[in-house]
Design an enzyme around this catalytic site. Structure first.
Site, PDB file in Angstrom:
ATOM      1  N   LEU A   1       2.465  -8.274 -40.844  1.00 19.16           N
ATOM      2  CA  LEU A   1       2.493  -7.195 -39.863  1.00 19.16           C
ATOM      3  C   LEU A   1       3.525  -7.610 -38.836  1.00 19.16           C
ATOM      4  O   LEU A   1       3.553  -8.773 -38.415  1.00 19.16           O
ATOM      5  CB  LEU A   1       1.124  -7.023 -39.191  1.00 19.16           C
ATOM      6  CG  LEU A   1      -0.025  -6.512 -40.068  1.00 19.16           C
ATOM      7  CD1 LEU A   1      -1.302  -6.400 -39.239  1.00 19.16           C
ATOM      8  CD2 LEU A   1       0.314  -5.171 -40.698  1.00 19.16           C
ATOM      9  N   ASP A   2       4.378  -6.687 -38.430  1.00 18.24           N
ATOM     10  CA  ASP A   2       5.446  -7.076 -37.513  1.00 18.24           C
ATOM     11  C   ASP A   2       4.907  -7.367 -36.105  1.00 18.24           C
ATOM     12  O   ASP A   2       3.725  -7.184 -35.823  1.00 18.24           O
ATOM     13  CB  ASP A   2       6.588  -6.055 -37.502  1.00 18.24           C
ATOM     14  CG  ASP A   2       6.191  -4.700 -36.932  1.00 18.24           C
ATOM     15  OD1 ASP A   2       5.393  -4.659 -35.983  1.00 18.24           O
ATOM     16  OD2 ASP A   2       6.695  -3.679 -37.435  1.00 18.24           O
ATOM     17  N   TYR A   3       5.785  -7.815 -35.263  1.00 15.72           N
ATOM     18  CA  TYR A   3       5.421  -8.328 -33.926  1.00 15.72           C
ATOM     19  C   TYR A   3       4.594  -7.331 -33.123  1.00 15.72           C
ATOM     20  O   TYR A   3       3.619  -7.695 -32.464  1.00 15.72           O
ATOM     21  CB  TYR A   3       6.718  -8.668 -33.184  1.00 15.72           C
ATOM     22  CG  TYR A   3       6.554  -9.379 -31.859  1.00 15.72           C
ATOM     23  CD1 TYR A   3       5.892 -10.602 -31.769  1.00 15.72           C
ATOM     24  CD2 TYR A   3       7.107  -8.841 -30.700  1.00 15.72           C
ATOM     25  CE1 TYR A   3       5.772 -11.258 -30.561  1.00 15.72           C
ATOM     26  CE2 TYR A   3       6.995  -9.495 -29.483  1.00 15.72           C
ATOM     27  CZ  TYR A   3       6.316 -10.707 -29.419  1.00 15.72           C
ATOM     28  OH  TYR A   3       6.196 -11.352 -28.217  1.00 15.72           O
TER      29      TYR A   3
END
Length: 233
Positions: free
Chosen positions: A104-106
């Site tokens: 999952l991205d930042y």
């Protein structure tokens, strides 16, 4: 443990795939009891100490799968060169050896799976697995009919994205299900449709749901849920 082929032992431990394990053996990177073994036709059992590049390979343990509610502004990685907080900073020390399943991205929050089984982690992230991942997104833009392009599948900057299942939940909220898992695909496709993502939150991965797990908390996935996930592959 019964006697098994050396390459299978290495693959089951999560160090490498079966083929990559055989290549490691042939290259001389693997030793059993301190003696280098260069043939894949070699068997090991409980009493053998196996090393790859000098590092001990632990035998496969009971498969464990966990749900982690990833907070915002946390990197899905073991180490971030920019010094940003990672999921392992957020987890307790007893979870430091778990492998994350996909990323999952930042800025994305929600359900992230972690496991002690490297083989399982790879299986769950293969594009061919086509496991549905469902997200809730808060978006900009007003004309929701433009999302039909994403429902049909579209090409953005030369990259083709497969059709997405999209349900409009409110004037600025949609539920999106994808089965491909390309990097940032929801943000890229919805922006191209005129609906830039303001917030993105994953609520399920196949049959496994985040439910009411608090932010930053982790829990074990029951075996029946693991079995259901594996059956979906």
């Amino acid at each position: 443990m019964t006697r098994v082929r050396l390459a299978k032992f290495i693959a089951d431990s999560g160090v490498a795939s079966r083929r990559a394990a055989e290549e490691l053996i042939v290259s001389g990177a693997v030793a059993v009891g301190g003696v280098v073994v260069t043939t894949p036709v070699f068997f090991v059992d409980d009493g053998d100490v196996v090393t790859v590049h000098g590092r001990r390979v632990e035998p496969k343990t009971e498969t464990r799968l966990y749900i982690f509610h990833k907070p915002i502004n946390v990197m899905t990685t073991a180490h971030d060169p920019a010094g940003r907080r990672t999921i392992y900073d957020a987890l307790g020390a007893e979870y430091k050896n778990l492998k994350y399943v996909g990323r999952l991205d930042y800025k994305t929050t929600g359900l992230l799976l972690l496991t002690n089984d490297g083989v399982l982690a790879r299986k769950l992230t293969l594009p061919s697995s086509e496991i549905p991942r469902t997200y809730v997104a808060m978006v900009g833009g007003a004309d929701m009919s433009s999302l039909d392009a994403a429902r049909r599948g579209m090409t953005v900057d030369g990259i083709t994205y497969r059709p997405m299942e999209i349900d409009v939940l409110g004037p600025d909220t949609v539920r999106v299900t994808v089965r491909e898992g390309k990097k940032n695909e929801i943000r890229i496709v919805l922006r191209a449709c005129g609906h830039p993502v303001r917030k993105l939150h994953r609520i399920s991965f196949g049959p496994i749901e985040l439910g009411n797990l608090p932010v930053g908390q982790i829990r074990v996935v029951p075996q029946k849920s693991i079995d259901a996930l594996l059956k979906s592959l």
